[in-house]
Scaffold this motif. Structure first.
Motif, short mmCIF file in Angstrom:
data_model
loop_
_atom_site.label_atom_id
_atom_site.label_comp_id
_atom_site.label_asym_id
_atom_site.label_seq_id
_atom_site.Cartn_x
_atom_site.Cartn_y
_atom_site.Cartn_z
N UNK A 64 -4.36 10.50 -0.58
CA UNK A 64 -5.17 9.23 0.72
C UNK A 64 -6.55 8.98 0.19
N UNK A 65 -6.74 7.50 0.58
CA UNK A 65 -7.91 7.68 0.26
C UNK A 65 -9.12 8.34 1.26
N UNK A 66 -9.82 7.92 0.19
CA UNK A 66 -11.43 9.33 0.96
C UNK A 66 -11.85 8.79 2.12
N UNK A 67 -11.96 9.49 3.22
CA UNK A 67 -12.43 9.87 4.63
C UNK A 67 -13.46 10.53 4.70
N UNK A 107 -19.15 11.98 -3.48
CA UNK A 107 -17.53 11.47 -2.90
C UNK A 107 -16.49 11.51 -3.60
N UNK A 108 -15.33 11.97 -2.88
CA UNK A 108 -14.88 11.96 -3.78
C UNK A 108 -13.78 10.49 -4.15
N UNK A 109 -12.81 10.41 -5.19
CA UNK A 109 -12.05 9.37 -5.29
C UNK A 109 -10.78 9.02 -4.39
N UNK A 110 -10.04 10.20 -4.12
CA UNK A 110 -8.98 10.75 -3.50
C UNK A 110 -8.80 12.50 -3.12
N UNK A 111 -7.74 12.41 -2.57
CA UNK A 111 -7.94 13.63 -1.87
C UNK A 111 -6.52 13.66 -2.07
#
Length: 178
Positions: A64-67, A107-111
């Motif tokens: 997932x994209x970061x949210x 902040x993460x790049x992806x989850x």
């Protein structure tokens, strides 16, 4: 183009499509292990800082994209919170914090969503490297003397050329959330 040329062209196109489309038999055959063929490990590779890590493809569910995640009070610092994924509440772990290789607040790049049996968890990663197929012989078990913070969560090290990929044990990571 004349009618005869169009028919010939269509016949060639049909022949190509027929040979390119997999049949049920050819698909089943492609999944079988052939004698003399080296066993492979399929991994989803990603980076945490400059270090490359991976999970087995069988453990990875989706990326997932970061949210925004909803924080949960009185949880360890490495638990970022929970996230709704298709109506299911999934805990999200800051993988760098859990492995002791990073600081909070990045902040993460992806989850990366992983699952063991019916239990899902999200892991924050800096960036994905992709899905890779590596020879099973490149997986080295841990010697037991590893003193690094991530050692309890590793299945082993994958050495491909000069690169070292740390293969994570999804089950151990998810057990720490529960």
């Amino acid at each position: 183009m004349g009618i005869k040329a169009a028919k010939t062209s269509n016949a060639r196109l049909s022949a190509r499509q027929e040979t390119a489309a997999p049949t049920e038999d050819s698909y089943a055959e492609s999944l079988e292990h052939k004698p003399g063929e080296e066993e492979k490990i399929h991994i989803v590779s990603f980076f945490l800082g400059n270090a490359e890590y991976a999970l087995e493809v069988t453990d990875a569910v989706e990326v997932l994209r970061p949210r925004e995640v909803t924080e949960v009070p009185r949880t360890p610092e490495f638990i970022r919170g929970i996230l709704s994924v298709r109506g299911e509440m999934v805990p999200v772990m800051d993988l760098k914090l859990r492995l002791g290789i990073g600081e909070a607040g990045q902040r993460p790049g992806r989850i990366l969503i992983a699952a063991v049996e019916d239990i899902k968890a999200g892991f924050t990663v800096d960036r994905l490297a992709g899905v890779k197929e590596v020879p099973a012989s490149s997986l080295e078990p841990l010697s037991g003397g590893e003193q690094e913070a991530d050692a309890p969560f590793l299945k082993g090290l994958i050495r491909v050329g000069d690169a070292t990929i740390r293969l994570l044990n999804a089950r151990r990571l998810i057990e720490f959330i529960l």
